[in-house]
Design a protein around this motif. Structure first.
Motif, short mmCIF file in Angstrom:
data_model
loop_
_atom_site.label_atom_id
_atom_site.label_comp_id
_atom_site.label_asym_id
_atom_site.label_seq_id
_atom_site.Cartn_x
_atom_site.Cartn_y
_atom_site.Cartn_z
N ASP A 14 48.43 49.94 35.57
CA ASP A 14 48.31 50.42 36.95
C ASP A 14 46.90 50.98 37.16
O ASP A 14 46.66 52.17 37.00
CB ASP A 14 49.37 51.49 37.21
CG ASP A 14 49.42 51.95 38.66
OD1 ASP A 14 48.47 51.66 39.44
OD2 ASP A 14 50.40 52.61 39.02
N PRO A 15 45.94 50.10 37.54
CA PRO A 15 44.55 50.54 37.67
C PRO A 15 44.34 51.70 38.65
O PRO A 15 43.56 52.61 38.36
CB PRO A 15 43.82 49.29 38.17
CG PRO A 15 44.64 48.16 37.65
CD PRO A 15 46.07 48.65 37.74
N ASP A 38 44.79 46.73 44.13
CA ASP A 38 45.29 47.52 43.01
C ASP A 38 45.03 46.84 41.68
O ASP A 38 45.46 47.33 40.64
CB ASP A 38 46.80 47.76 43.18
CG ASP A 38 47.09 48.70 44.34
OD1 ASP A 38 46.21 49.52 44.68
OD2 ASP A 38 48.19 48.62 44.90
N GLU A 39 44.32 45.70 41.67
CA GLU A 39 44.08 44.95 40.44
C GLU A 39 42.74 45.30 39.79
O GLU A 39 42.56 45.08 38.60
CB GLU A 39 44.14 43.46 40.72
CG GLU A 39 45.53 43.02 41.15
CD GLU A 39 45.60 41.54 41.48
OE1 GLU A 39 44.60 40.83 41.29
OE2 GLU A 39 46.67 41.10 41.92
N GLN A 57 43.71 45.39 35.96
CA GLN A 57 45.15 45.27 35.74
C GLN A 57 45.45 44.37 34.54
O GLN A 57 44.93 43.26 34.43
CB GLN A 57 45.84 44.72 36.97
CG GLN A 57 47.35 44.80 36.87
CD GLN A 57 48.01 44.43 38.18
OE1 GLN A 57 47.66 43.44 38.80
NE2 GLN A 57 48.99 45.22 38.58
N PRO A 59 49.11 43.84 33.01
CA PRO A 59 50.52 44.24 33.04
C PRO A 59 51.20 44.28 31.67
O PRO A 59 52.10 45.07 31.45
CB PRO A 59 51.18 43.22 33.94
CG PRO A 59 50.13 42.32 34.45
CD PRO A 59 48.84 42.67 33.79
#
Length: 122
Positions: A14-15, A38-39, A57, A59
């Motif tokens: 979660d950058p 959000d990446e 990001q 994941p």
């Protein structure tokens, strides 16, 4: 010299959340113009200005497990502080956790995504 450091890039699930942690820890501004949703989130200044930290990001990140050599720290930041006790309280309140290991002038912590960092004093 071949080039100049552009950014230190930290992979994390979660950058935006991890950037918020480091923004508070280091007093750096979020640079929306250099971020991508959000990446990819950037703190600091434009390319070429230091300090500059970017969060990317990842994941399925397999977080480091200090001090296990099977899952090494991969990178870490040293953060200079004036008062280690006050700095530790503030870092823990932000979501850091203390890790085993310390030495003359440093203590080891993990950020909320598990990356080790050190609080250092002279």
């Amino acid at each position: 010299m071949i080039g100049q450091l552009r950014s230190t890039v930290i992979d994390c699930p979660d950058p935006r959340a991890l950037a918020g942690f480091y923004a508070e820890l280091l007093g750096l501004e979020l640079i929306e113009d250099n971020s991508d949703g959000d990446e990819w989130v950037v703190l600091g200044g434009p390319p070429g200005h230091q300090p500059r930290i970017a969060f990317q990001q990842a994941p399925d990140l397999r977080a480091p497990a200090w001090p296990d050599p099977e899952r090494p720290q991969q990178f870490h930041l040293d953060v200079t502080v004036d008062d280690i006790e006050a700095a530790e309280r503030a870092a823990l309140a932000l979501g850091a956790r203390r890790l085993p290991g310390e030495g003359d002038g440093f203590r080891v912590y993990a950020d909320p995504a598990g990356h080790p960092f050190c609080l250092c004093w002279d």
